[in-house]
Scaffold this motif. Sequence first.
Motif, short mmCIF file in Angstrom:
data_model
loop_
_atom_site.label_atom_id
_atom_site.label_comp_id
_atom_site.label_asym_id
_atom_site.label_seq_id
_atom_site.Cartn_x
_atom_site.Cartn_y
_atom_site.Cartn_z
N ILE A 102 0.84 -1.20 0.00
CA ILE A 102 0.00 0.00 0.00
C ILE A 102 0.87 1.25 0.00
N MET A 103 1.91 1.27 0.84
CA MET A 103 2.80 2.43 0.89
C MET A 103 3.49 2.65 -0.45
N ARG A 104 3.90 1.59 -1.10
CA ARG A 104 4.53 1.75 -2.42
C ARG A 104 3.55 2.40 -3.39
N ALA A 121 7.54 7.23 7.71
CA ALA A 121 7.23 8.00 8.91
C ALA A 121 6.24 7.25 9.79
N ALA A 122 6.70 6.89 10.98
CA ALA A 122 5.85 6.21 11.96
C ALA A 122 5.65 7.10 13.16
N ALA A 123 4.58 6.87 13.90
CA ALA A 123 4.36 7.63 15.13
C ALA A 123 5.50 7.40 16.10
N ALA A 177 6.79 8.39 3.19
CA ALA A 177 5.75 7.37 3.15
C ALA A 177 5.09 7.33 4.52
N SER A 178 3.88 7.78 4.61
CA SER A 178 3.18 7.87 5.89
C SER A 178 2.75 6.49 6.36
N TYR A 179 3.37 6.04 7.46
CA TYR A 179 2.98 4.77 8.07
C TYR A 179 2.04 5.09 9.23
N GLU A 200 -0.53 9.96 1.42
CA GLU A 200 -1.70 9.90 2.29
C GLU A 200 -1.51 8.77 3.31
N PRO A 201 -2.20 8.85 4.44
CA PRO A 201 -2.17 7.71 5.38
C PRO A 201 -2.71 6.45 4.70
N LEU A 202 -2.53 5.32 5.35
CA LEU A 202 -2.97 4.05 4.77
C LEU A 202 -4.48 4.04 4.57
N GLY A 203 -5.22 4.58 5.54
CA GLY A 203 -6.65 4.79 5.39
C GLY A 203 -7.44 3.52 5.08
#
Length: 228
Positions: A102-104, A121-123, A177-179, A200-203
């Motif tokens: 999904i991130m790719r 990028a992770a929290a 890449a928003s994780y 975008e976030p994974l959503g």
Amino acid sequence: MTHELVLVAHGTRNPMGLDTITEIAAAVAEHVGAVRTAFVDVLGPNPREVLENTASSVVVVPAFLASGYHVNTDLPARVAESGHPSVTITPALGPDPVLAQIMRGRLLEVGWSPGDAVVMAAAGSSDPAARRELMHAAALLGDLVGEVHLGFVATGVPTVADIVRRLRRSGRRVFIASYLLAPGVFHTKLGQCGAHAVTEPLGAHPDLVALLAHRFTAPVGLPWTPCH
């Protein structure tokens, strides 16, 4: 045997973030039937309140991208407080190759090309096991896009901003890449880190929804036995 299904998320005051969790739960329900939602922080109902009003056996799926305090401590504590006799808590959602795919896809959507630098990028977490899981998630993404740098936006170092700053000195384009599962304060901060673009976030991506649905239909986890 029919189980009650409970999706547990962190909770957010951000309306878009809450809408995303609602959208995810509704999409999962299309695959597996009715899904109730609980939150471990910020919002209610919490898992204890949901389980107290549930008579049948329950499968609880934490919609978290890594384990950590909320998954390993907070959630089991709320389940124990409920006194419910038959609850199975599955592992956290990540790391998983599906999330890397999904991130790719998200990176391609914002113009990433092979050779561009990528910061996942992770929290973040202070829990060593959770940090290892985040490193594993970054490695899975790296298998698909090449070198990936793991940065944190809330807890831990290196921070996303520091990594982006360092990589930009080389003259390369830098993509984040928003994780993260949903929009909110953390995702907003990513847009202030100076990257060429932020995904975008994974959503409620269909593959993430399918992954959650599989957690409910083939739960892998230890049934929770309350202490007496």
